[in-house]
Design a protein around this motif. Sequence first.
Motif, short mmCIF file in Angstrom:
data_model
loop_
_atom_site.label_atom_id
_atom_site.label_comp_id
_atom_site.label_asym_id
_atom_site.label_seq_id
_atom_site.Cartn_x
_atom_site.Cartn_y
_atom_site.Cartn_z
N LEU A 251 -6.21 -5.77 -2.66
CA LEU A 251 -5.79 -6.10 -4.03
C LEU A 251 -4.27 -6.22 -4.11
CD1 LEU A 251 -6.32 -6.58 -7.02
CD2 LEU A 251 -6.48 -4.10 -7.33
N ARG A 252 -3.58 -5.18 -3.67
CA ARG A 252 -2.12 -5.24 -3.70
C ARG A 252 -1.61 -6.33 -2.75
NH1 ARG A 252 0.00 1.06 -4.40
NH2 ARG A 252 -1.45 1.59 -6.07
N GLU A 253 -2.29 -6.49 -1.62
CA GLU A 253 -1.88 -7.55 -0.68
C GLU A 253 -1.96 -8.92 -1.34
OE1 GLU A 253 -3.19 -5.38 3.53
OE2 GLU A 253 -4.53 -6.85 2.61
N LYS A 254 -3.01 -9.14 -2.13
CA LYS A 254 -3.15 -10.47 -2.75
C LYS A 254 -2.16 -10.66 -3.88
CE LYS A 254 -7.25 -12.58 -2.71
NZ LYS A 254 -8.59 -13.08 -3.09
N ILE A 255 -1.92 -9.61 -4.67
CA ILE A 255 -0.93 -9.71 -5.75
C ILE A 255 0.45 -10.04 -5.16
CG2 ILE A 255 0.34 -8.38 -7.51
CD1 ILE A 255 -2.33 -6.82 -7.99
N GLY B 275 -16.95 10.95 4.23
CA GLY B 275 -18.35 10.59 4.06
C GLY B 275 -18.69 10.09 2.66
N HIS B 276 -17.74 10.19 1.74
CA HIS B 276 -17.93 9.66 0.39
C HIS B 276 -17.38 8.24 0.32
CE1 HIS B 276 -17.88 14.12 -0.47
NE2 HIS B 276 -19.04 13.72 -0.96
N ALA B 277 -17.65 7.57 -0.80
CA ALA B 277 -17.16 6.19 -0.95
C ALA B 277 -15.65 6.16 -0.76
CB ALA B 277 -17.54 5.66 -2.33
N PHE B 278 -15.19 5.18 0.01
CA PHE B 278 -13.74 4.98 0.20
C PHE B 278 -13.15 4.55 -1.13
CE2 PHE B 278 -10.35 1.89 0.95
CZ PHE B 278 -9.50 2.58 1.80
N VAL B 279 -12.04 5.15 -1.51
CA VAL B 279 -11.37 4.81 -2.78
C VAL B 279 -10.05 4.11 -2.47
CG1 VAL B 279 -10.45 5.71 -4.95
CG2 VAL B 279 -12.47 6.78 -3.93
N THR B 280 -9.85 2.94 -3.07
CA THR B 280 -8.63 2.17 -2.79
C THR B 280 -7.44 2.76 -3.54
OG1 THR B 280 -8.90 0.69 -4.69
CG2 THR B 280 -10.06 0.07 -2.66
N ASP B 281 -6.23 2.23 -3.23
CA ASP B 281 -5.02 2.67 -3.94
C ASP B 281 -5.17 2.43 -5.44
OD1 ASP B 281 -3.70 3.54 -1.67
OD2 ASP B 281 -2.51 1.71 -1.42
N GLY B 282 -5.99 1.46 -5.82
CA GLY B 282 -6.19 1.17 -7.25
C GLY B 282 -7.32 1.97 -7.87
N GLY B 283 -7.98 2.84 -7.09
CA GLY B 283 -9.04 3.69 -7.62
C GLY B 283 -10.42 3.03 -7.63
N HIS B 284 -10.56 1.96 -6.86
CA HIS B 284 -11.83 1.22 -6.83
C HIS B 284 -12.57 1.48 -5.53
CE1 HIS B 284 -8.90 -1.41 -9.18
NE2 HIS B 284 -9.66 -0.82 -10.08
N TRP B 285 -13.79 0.92 -5.42
CA TRP B 285 -14.57 1.00 -4.19
C TRP B 285 -14.55 -0.36 -3.47
CZ3 TRP B 285 -19.76 3.90 -5.68
CH2 TRP B 285 -19.43 5.21 -6.08
N ILE B 286 -15.00 -0.33 -2.21
CA ILE B 286 -15.09 -1.59 -1.45
C ILE B 286 -16.51 -1.77 -0.94
CG2 ILE B 286 -14.39 -2.73 0.70
CD1 ILE B 286 -11.58 -1.97 0.15
N ILE B 287 -17.03 -2.98 -1.16
CA ILE B 287 -18.30 -3.37 -0.54
C ILE B 287 -17.97 -4.33 0.60
CG2 ILE B 287 -20.42 -4.72 -0.87
CD1 ILE B 287 -20.44 -3.72 -3.77
N SER C 16 0.86 -1.20 0.00
CA SER C 16 0.00 0.00 0.00
C SER C 16 0.88 1.23 0.00
CB SER C 16 -0.90 0.01 1.24
OG SER C 16 -0.09 0.12 2.40
N GLU C 17 0.27 2.36 -0.31
CA GLU C 17 1.01 3.63 -0.25
C GLU C 17 1.39 3.93 1.21
OE1 GLU C 17 2.18 5.15 -2.87
OE2 GLU C 17 1.25 3.55 -4.03
#
Length: 230
Positions: free
Chosen positions: A103-107, A170-182, A55-56
């Motif tokens: 994502l980065r953890e799994k890669i 308060g907005h959707a959390f954005v991952t280091d890869g620019g995605h969202w998490i459910i 992660s960053e």
Amino acid sequence: MDMDALKRQAAARALEEVRDGMKLGLGTGSTAKHFVELLGDKVRAGMKVIGVPTSEATRADAIRCGVPLTTLDEIDHLDLTIDGADEIDPALNLIKGGGGALLREKIVAAASDRMIVIADDSKWVDVLGRFPLPVEVIPFGLAATQAAMARAFTDAGVSGQMVIRKGKDGHAFVTDGGHWIIDAHLGRIGDPPRLAGLLSVIPGVVEHGLFIGLGSVAVLAGAQGIRVVE
Ligand code: ABF
């Protein structure tokens, strides 16, 4: 003993497995942060290792601690990854992604010969699922992706609420890869490999937090001491 001290003990035990010359995956989270700090002490004492951060946040910690870094663009394989987890079951299946770095953890874990999971023993569970399962998704087509996830849950014999993770703003959390998490509140995942397989084939799912067959060893620190499970 407080939780943070236990996490540091687990990190210190994992550090004993690190050898000069190793290429290391560096995990994310408060337990992995202890590992990076302790590794920094070793590097300052002359140990030669190189790390790939997951992660960053970990990249910044590693730089602060003087741990030399590379990427999986420059090298294609790691000897050992040390990372935390949100839940660990007796088959060493894991839930990860509470910190948003799955994502980065799994890669990184998948590119490693071995993965040591470090945690305080509260992370050890008989059955995964009490911790909500993080699923990293593409924002495009979210309703369709959630419908496909709901079908996968039914097929895997689980059910529960899906919550889009929010950031501090308060907005959707954005991952280091620019995605969202459910975060999927499933309660009990009876067959983690089956659910992992069903989620992996959904196009809008980038990756999910079930780590199946990736953990080699778990180092668990508790009031009674350290337990190593292989
Ligand atoms: C990362 O950090 C995650 O995959 C997991 O979500 C989390 C564990 O955090 P901590 O070590 O702070 O409990 O490894």
